[in-house]
Design a protein around this motif. Structure first.
Motif, PDB file in Angstrom:
ATOM      1  N   ALA A 106     -46.128-134.705  38.669  1.00  0.00           N
ATOM      2  CA  ALA A 106     -45.175-135.867  38.607  1.00  0.00           C
ATOM      3  C   ALA A 106     -44.057-135.587  39.831  1.00  0.00           C
ATOM      4  O   ALA A 106     -43.724-134.820  39.990  1.00  0.00           O
ATOM      5  CB  ALA A 106     -44.465-136.021  37.332  1.00  0.00           C
ATOM      6  N   LEU A 107     -43.623-136.963  40.510  1.00  0.00           N
ATOM      7  CA  LEU A 107     -42.725-136.711  40.999  1.00  0.00           C
ATOM      8  C   LEU A 107     -41.474-136.820  40.482  1.00  0.00           C
ATOM      9  O   LEU A 107     -41.039-137.605  39.473  1.00  0.00           O
ATOM     10  CB  LEU A 107     -42.727-138.103  42.081  1.00  0.00           C
ATOM     11  N   ILE A 108     -40.297-136.148  40.834  1.00  0.00           N
ATOM     12  CA  ILE A 108     -39.195-135.556  40.100  1.00  0.00           C
ATOM     13  C   ILE A 108     -37.976-136.133  41.274  1.00  0.00           C
ATOM     14  O   ILE A 108     -38.193-135.711  42.505  1.00  0.00           O
ATOM     15  CB  ILE A 108     -39.065-134.292  39.803  1.00  0.00           C
ATOM     16  N   VAL A 109     -37.088-136.777  40.694  1.00  0.00           N
ATOM     17  CA  VAL A 109     -35.783-137.060  41.693  1.00  0.00           C
ATOM     18  C   VAL A 109     -34.616-136.313  40.909  1.00  0.00           C
ATOM     19  O   VAL A 109     -34.457-136.326  39.880  1.00  0.00           O
ATOM     20  CB  VAL A 109     -35.317-138.501  41.910  1.00  0.00           C
ATOM     21  N   LYS A 110     -33.766-135.582  41.816  1.00  0.00           N
ATOM     22  CA  LYS A 110     -32.526-135.136  41.353  1.00  0.00           C
ATOM     23  C   LYS A 110     -31.408-136.285  41.722  1.00  0.00           C
ATOM     24  O   LYS A 110     -31.211-136.397  42.767  1.00  0.00           O
ATOM     25  CB  LYS A 110     -32.133-133.916  42.111  1.00  0.00           C
ATOM     26  N   GLN A 111     -30.943-136.836  40.410  1.00  0.00           N
ATOM     27  CA  GLN A 111     -30.213-137.897  40.618  1.00  0.00           C
ATOM     28  C   GLN A 111     -28.795-137.697  40.811  1.00  0.00           C
ATOM     29  O   GLN A 111     -27.893-138.393  41.429  1.00  0.00           O
ATOM     30  CB  GLN A 111     -30.418-138.721  39.225  1.00  0.00           C
ATOM     31  N   ALA A 112     -28.127-136.508  40.386  1.00  0.00           N
ATOM     32  CA  ALA A 112     -26.728-136.189  40.451  1.00  0.00           C
ATOM     33  C   ALA A 112     -26.792-134.728  40.417  1.00  0.00           C
ATOM     34  O   ALA A 112     -27.630-134.045  40.412  1.00  0.00           O
ATOM     35  CB  ALA A 112     -26.230-136.762  39.131  1.00  0.00           C
ATOM     36  N   TYR A 113     -25.405-134.368  40.564  1.00  0.00           N
ATOM     37  CA  TYR A 113     -25.175-132.726  40.713  1.00  0.00           C
ATOM     38  C   TYR A 113     -26.072-132.026  39.653  1.00  0.00           C
ATOM     39  O   TYR A 113     -26.073-132.281  38.199  1.00  0.00           O
ATOM     40  CB  TYR A 113     -23.867-132.641  40.511  1.00  0.00           C
ATOM     41  N   LEU A 120     -31.543-136.871  45.593  1.00  0.00           N
ATOM     42  CA  LEU A 120     -30.834-138.095  45.776  1.00  0.00           C
ATOM     43  C   LEU A 120     -29.453-137.972  45.563  1.00  0.00           C
ATOM     44  O   LEU A 120     -28.715-138.830  45.592  1.00  0.00           O
ATOM     45  CB  LEU A 120     -31.378-139.358  45.086  1.00  0.00           C
ATOM     46  N   ALA A 121     -29.041-136.886  45.126  1.00  0.00           N
ATOM     47  CA  ALA A 121     -27.518-136.452  44.766  1.00  0.00           C
ATOM     48  C   ALA A 121     -26.638-136.858  45.739  1.00  0.00           C
ATOM     49  O   ALA A 121     -25.541-137.291  45.457  1.00  0.00           O
ATOM     50  CB  ALA A 121     -27.400-135.259  44.118  1.00  0.00           C
ATOM     51  N   ILE A 153     -39.967-138.620  36.898  1.00  0.00           N
ATOM     52  CA  ILE A 153     -39.053-137.784  36.003  1.00  0.00           C
ATOM     53  C   ILE A 153     -37.777-137.898  36.807  1.00  0.00           C
ATOM     54  O   ILE A 153     -37.658-137.877  38.090  1.00  0.00           O
ATOM     55  CB  ILE A 153     -39.329-136.257  35.823  1.00  0.00           C
ATOM     56  N   MET A 154     -36.482-138.313  36.125  1.00  0.00           N
ATOM     57  CA  MET A 154     -35.043-138.167  36.920  1.00  0.00           C
ATOM     58  C   MET A 154     -34.548-136.960  36.240  1.00  0.00           C
ATOM     59  O   MET A 154     -34.356-136.867  35.140  1.00  0.00           O
ATOM     60  CB  MET A 154     -34.497-139.417  36.539  1.00  0.00           C
ATOM     61  N   ILE A 155     -33.876-136.081  36.966  1.00  0.00           N
ATOM     62  CA  ILE A 155     -33.010-134.964  36.511  1.00  0.00           C
ATOM     63  C   ILE A 155     -31.504-135.219  36.822  1.00  0.00           C
ATOM     64  O   ILE A 155     -31.176-135.702  37.752  1.00  0.00           O
ATOM     65  CB  ILE A 155     -33.364-133.681  36.976  1.00  0.00           C
ATOM     66  N   THR A 156     -30.710-135.627  35.709  1.00  0.00           N
ATOM     67  CA  THR A 156     -29.304-135.909  35.880  1.00  0.00           C
ATOM     68  C   THR A 156     -28.257-135.063  35.166  1.00  0.00           C
ATOM     69  O   THR A 156     -28.700-134.133  34.498  1.00  0.00           O
ATOM     70  CB  THR A 156     -29.279-137.591  35.701  1.00  0.00           C
ATOM     71  N   ASN A 157     -26.976-135.445  35.321  1.00  0.00           N
ATOM     72  CA  ASN A 157     -26.168-134.919  34.047  1.00  0.00           C
ATOM     73  C   ASN A 157     -25.671-135.919  33.391  1.00  0.00           C
ATOM     74  O   ASN A 157     -25.575-136.856  33.590  1.00  0.00           O
ATOM     75  CB  ASN A 157     -25.314-134.009  34.873  1.00  0.00           C
ATOM     76  N   GLY A 158     -24.808-135.615  32.267  1.00  0.00           N
ATOM     77  CA  GLY A 158     -24.501-136.268  31.184  1.00  0.00           C
ATOM     78  C   GLY A 158     -23.532-137.494  31.513  1.00  0.00           C
ATOM     79  O   GLY A 158     -23.444-138.638  31.043  1.00  0.00           O
ATOM     80  N   GLU A 159     -22.689-137.026  32.626  1.00  0.00           N
ATOM     81  CA  GLU A 159     -21.718-137.984  32.993  1.00  0.00           C
ATOM     82  C   GLU A 159     -22.011-138.971  34.115  1.00  0.00           C
ATOM     83  O   GLU A 159     -21.307-139.805  34.467  1.00  0.00           O
ATOM     84  CB  GLU A 159     -20.494-137.378  33.363  1.00  0.00           C
ATOM     85  N   ALA A 160     -23.309-138.861  34.737  1.00  0.00           N
ATOM     86  CA  ALA A 160     -23.513-139.444  35.878  1.00  0.00           C
ATOM     87  C   ALA A 160     -23.890-140.708  35.481  1.00  0.00           C
ATOM     88  O   ALA A 160     -24.452-140.817  34.242  1.00  0.00           O
ATOM     89  CB  ALA A 160     -24.685-138.741  36.603  1.00  0.00           C
ATOM     90  N   LYS A 161     -23.893-141.867  36.211  1.00  0.00           N
ATOM     91  CA  LYS A 161     -24.073-143.222  35.361  1.00  0.00           C
ATOM     92  C   LYS A 161     -25.694-143.419  35.830  1.00  0.00           C
ATOM     93  O   LYS A 161     -25.791-143.504  37.058  1.00  0.00           O
ATOM     94  CB  LYS A 161     -23.299-144.298  36.266  1.00  0.00           C
ATOM     95  N   ILE A 212     -35.850-139.064  31.582  1.00  0.00           N
ATOM     96  CA  ILE A 212     -34.626-138.694  32.091  1.00  0.00           C
ATOM     97  C   ILE A 212     -34.195-137.555  31.421  1.00  0.00           C
ATOM     98  O   ILE A 212     -34.131-137.376  30.231  1.00  0.00           O
ATOM     99  CB  ILE A 212     -33.546-139.820  31.821  1.00  0.00           C
ATOM    100  N   ALA A 213     -34.158-136.441  32.242  1.00  0.00           N
ATOM    101  CA  ALA A 213     -33.856-135.219  31.839  1.00  0.00           C
ATOM    102  C   ALA A 213     -32.185-134.875  32.117  1.00  0.00           C
ATOM    103  O   ALA A 213     -31.814-134.738  33.333  1.00  0.00           O
ATOM    104  CB  ALA A 213     -34.571-133.970  32.092  1.00  0.00           C
ATOM    105  N   ASP A 214     -31.468-134.739  31.126  1.00  0.00           N
ATOM    106  CA  ASP A 214     -29.816-134.530  31.241  1.00  0.00           C
ATOM    107  C   ASP A 214     -29.565-132.952  31.300  1.00  0.00           C
ATOM    108  O   ASP A 214     -29.907-132.363  30.245  1.00  0.00           O
ATOM    109  CB  ASP A 214     -29.328-135.213  30.040  1.00  0.00           C
TER     110      ASP A 214
END
Ligand code: NAD
Ligand code: DEZ
Length: 320
Positions: free
Chosen positions: A3-10, A28-29, A46-54, A69-71
């Motif tokens: 699967a293609l994964i993006v890093k959405q935030a730090y 993409l961060a 799949i999007m990888i992000t952190n809990g505070e990123a919008k 969405i993996a936080d």
């Protein structure tokens, strides 16, 4: 093909390394998580992000094939979980593995605030003790035997209560439901809990309903001999009112790891000497960050392998 994964935030580089070793992740961060690239928007699962990123409706809707969405974090206040779930997108987070660290910092801040450890450290280091002599540092306040109010007796709140029980404190708490421990006093009213407490420790999630939960009424009830410790989310405390209350000595002091507009902290707050401020670092130890990274990776892998997710965000309690 995986699967293609993006890093959405730090996310920390140790998590990036884990993911990149086995899968393909697009970063993409640096572009604040936004792309117009059709291929990415159509193929990311799949999007990888952190809990505070919008990660709100608009962003979720841009992705046509998003499934997970993996936080990286236990808090997921930045993610519109209800909307994601409505669209059949799963959300995971990292509960448990960071509980000890956050509780340790909460207790550390409470003691440091009450015993004025940072001020005492500067007093010796800057030569004030030598200059003014024995007994010149003002007396502080006792922790053992005091009354501690826990706002949110979940994983972290319970771990703080457990640690503080060894200090023979009396524990009171507010929570969405009573917990199974007769030694802890349950309060249905937050104002009553604040009146009872010498120390009020905030451990609730930063959901909309909890915005400014710690407000004028609560701080007035905590009173001039009370102190506030916040290791949960900045949005839970009315920071402007708190700053005034600290200036006017309506409360004795505050120890804060989280702020309303991070990383911005007002000059007024930073210049006070009855506060201790830390940079949202409660779970930031090498050991815990490694465990958090591994848990995100394991959730992603479970998803890719079609297995049950390890730590999905609970269905029963969602950010509205
Ligand atoms: N400072 C940091 O770096 C850091 C690190 C980790 C977690 N956190 C924050 O700590 C929060 C708590 O984490 P946790 O693992 O203990 O979560 P948890 O879900 O186990 O506990 C939260 C508790 O708060 C209670 N609660 C919610 N709203 C309430 C309200 N209005 N009044 C009373 N009780 C209420 C719930 O009943 C629950 O028991 C996270 O959501 C996150 O925002 C901060
Ligand atoms: O909710 C959480 O888990 C914490 O806030 C998280 O651990 C902090 O992550 P940071 O903002 O330091 O990346």
């Amino acid at each position: 093909m995986s699967a293609l994964i993006v890093k959405q935030a730090y996310i920390p580089s140790m998590l990036e390394d884990l993911i990149n070793k086995q899968y393909k992740m697009i970063d993409l961060a640096e572009a604040q998580g936004i792309t117009d690239n059709e291929e990415i928007l159509n193929n990311t699962e799949i999007m990888i992000t952190n809990g505070e990123a919008k990660v709100g409706k608009d962003l979720i809707d841009k992705y046509n094939n998003l499934k997970l969405i993996a936080d990286f974090g236990v808090g997921y206040d930045g993610i519109d979980v209800n909307y994601a779930v409505k669209k059949g997108i799963k959300v995971t987070h990292t509960p448990g593995v960071l509980t000890d660290d956050v509780a340790d910092l909460g207790v550390g801040l409470l003691i440091a605030l009450s015993r004025e450890i940072p001020k005492a450290d500067k007093f010796v280091k800057y030569g004030k003790w030598q200059e003014l002599g024995m007994g010149s540092f003002s007396w502080t306040h006792k922790v053992s035997g005091s009354r501690v109010g826990i706002v949110g007796m979940g994983r972290i709140g319970s771990a703080i209560a457990k640690r503080l029980s060894a200090f023979d404190v009396t524990i009171g708490y507010c929570n969405q439901s009573k917990v199974d421990n007769e030694n802890y006093l349950y309060f249905s009213s937050l104002v009553d809990l604040a009146s009872f407490s010498d120390f009020l420790v905030v451990c609730v999630p930063g959901i909309k309903e909890n915005c400014h939960l710690i407000n004028k009424n609560v701080l007035k009830a905590l009173g001039a001999s009370g102190a506030l410790i916040n290791i949960s989310r900045g949005s839970v405390v009315d920071e402007e009112y708190l700053t005034g209350a600290l200036i006017n000595k309506e409360i004795r002091g505050a120890a804060l790891d989280v702020f309303e507009h991070e990383p911005y902290v007002s000059d007024k707050l930073r210049n006070l000497d009855n506060v201790i401020l830390t940079p949202h670092m409660a779970s930031a130890t090498w050991e815990t960050r490694k465990a958090m990274a591994q848990l995100v990776f394991d959730n992603v892998t479970a998803f890719i392998q079609g297995k049950e997710l390890i730590t999905p965000v609970p269905e029963c309690f969602k950010v509205k």
